[in-house]
Design an enzyme around this catalytic site. Structure first.
Site, PDB file in Angstrom:
ATOM      1  CD  GLU A 101      58.873  51.706  32.551  1.00  0.00           C
ATOM      2  OE1 GLU A 101      57.765  51.496  32.207  1.00  0.00           O
ATOM      3  OE2 GLU A 101      59.329  50.293  32.990  1.00  0.00           O
ATOM      4  CB  CYS A 339      61.070  40.359  38.002  1.00  0.00           C
ATOM      5  SG  CYS A 339      62.059  39.768  36.725  1.00  0.00           S
TER       6      CYS A 339
END
Ligand code: SF4
Length: 350
Positions: A101, A339
């Site tokens: 990704e 994150c």
């Protein structure tokens, strides 16, 4: 087929000679790949038809589009790429395709892409959903660069962060190749100061990165106490942060190259006055910035994020004591793009 994307000028010159073309055709290849961003060899009209046919016997550009996209309410977009077979060890041939990704983060004054450097990750940080997937392969430079070149917003990008899946310093050869292609005169000619590479502190690769690149460094710190850090970041056992900091202190951070420390805030676990004082001790004398990051609890994770007030207190305390500290705004939480959340259903099924 071998990808031309990710090859250096010298390697492209060798490719040209091998295809019966003059050496200077290597420079033309570099221009087509990195400046004009050609998607196929047929676009390279200043290279003879015979030469292009010879190249096609063995090479492709190596560009491929994302296979899926998720878009957040805040404009963040997560792209899923299917790689060709990627190697589990350096120098090996790849065995299986993987899904990886990249996350596109548009802001008022900049557009950042967060790229992956490995499929999954070996580092096993306990708070990271990518870490729970285990390791599935090193990405060749072509696959790192393809994320940058093949998203629809590629031309709009102003910054790149190597903070997606994987530990960049554990795939340093390919990471350095991709950085060279992005910053070299024969490549994309980006300033290295538009690129930030993250690391949990993997010294071997980190030293090479610091020696051979001018890109910014973001070190994942997350706890200043060795015993506590080791509980959430297994890397601390073999490569304590104290030693990593010693290495980092050997470089010049007073010029344009930036040093930052990423600090995910876990309520009561690393955001207390005791942690704040130890952070000040650990980073004393370093010209750096600390980025506090709100933790995004994933499924089955035994961690809690700090509350807003505590993060503000920590930021203000550190800043008042001379350590520049900011709270990083969180993006793409609703599409699991923030994150430590780079994970996807397809990988989980493997
Ligand atoms: Fe790997 Fe980074 Fe996740 Fe740690 S935080 S497991 S280094 S991807």
């Amino acid at each position: 087929m071998v990808s031309l994307l990710g090859k250096t000028l010298e390697e492209l010159q060798a490719v040209a000679l091998e295809a019966g073309l003059p050496r200077f055709a290597g420079k033309q290849l570099a221009e087509w790949i990195y400046v004009k961003r050609a998607k196929s060899l047929d676009e390279m009209t200043n290279i003879s038809l015979k030469g292009r046919e010879a190249l096609k016997q063995k090479y492709t550009i190596g560009r491929h589009e994302p296979v899926a996209k998720a878009e957040s309410e805040d404009g963040t977009k997560k792209y899923l790429f299917k790689t060709p077979p990627v190697p589990l060890s350096k120098g090996e041939r790849g065995s299986e395709s993987q899904f990886i990704e990249a996350v596109y983060i548009p802001e008022e004054d900049r557009a950042t892409l967060c790229v992956s450097t490995q499929a999954g990750c070996k580092m096993g940080c306990k708070f990271c959903m990518t870490g729970t997937l285990g390791f599935h392969g090193h990405l060749p430079a072509a696959e790192i660069l393809n994320q940058i070149f093949s998203i629809p917003e590629s031309e709009k990008l102003t910054n790149i962060v190597y903070m997606g899946e994987g530990e960049p310093m554990d795939n340093i050869e390919e990471v350095m190749r991709s950085l060279e292609a992005m910053t070299a005169k024969w490549g994309c000619q980006w300033s290295p100061h538009r690129i930030t590479v993250s690391s949990v502190g993997y010294p071997k690769g980190l030293k090479r990165f610091l020696d051979e690149s001018e890109c910014h460094l973001a070190t994942s710190l997350h706890n200043p106490f060795a015993i506590e850090r080791q509980q959430i970041m297994p890397i601390e056992k073999n490569h304590p942060i104290e030693g990593v900091l010693e290495l980092i202190r050997g470089y010049d951070w007073t010029r344009q190259r930036r040093l930052s420390f990423e600090y995910i805030c876990f309520g009561g676990q690393n955001d207390t006055p005791k942690h704040a004082k130890e952070l000040l001790r650990l980073l004393r004398g370093l010209n750096c910035r600390v980025n506090l990051i709100r933790f995004h609890a994933g499924v089955d994770q035994p961690f809690q994020g700090s509350d807003e007030q505590q993060m503000i207190w920590l930021r203000d305390y550190l800043t008042a004591h001379g350590l520049t500290t900011t709270i990083r705004r969180s993006r793409g939480e609703d599409i699991l793009a923030a994150c430590g959340m780079l994970v996807n259903a397809l990988q989980k099924e493997q």
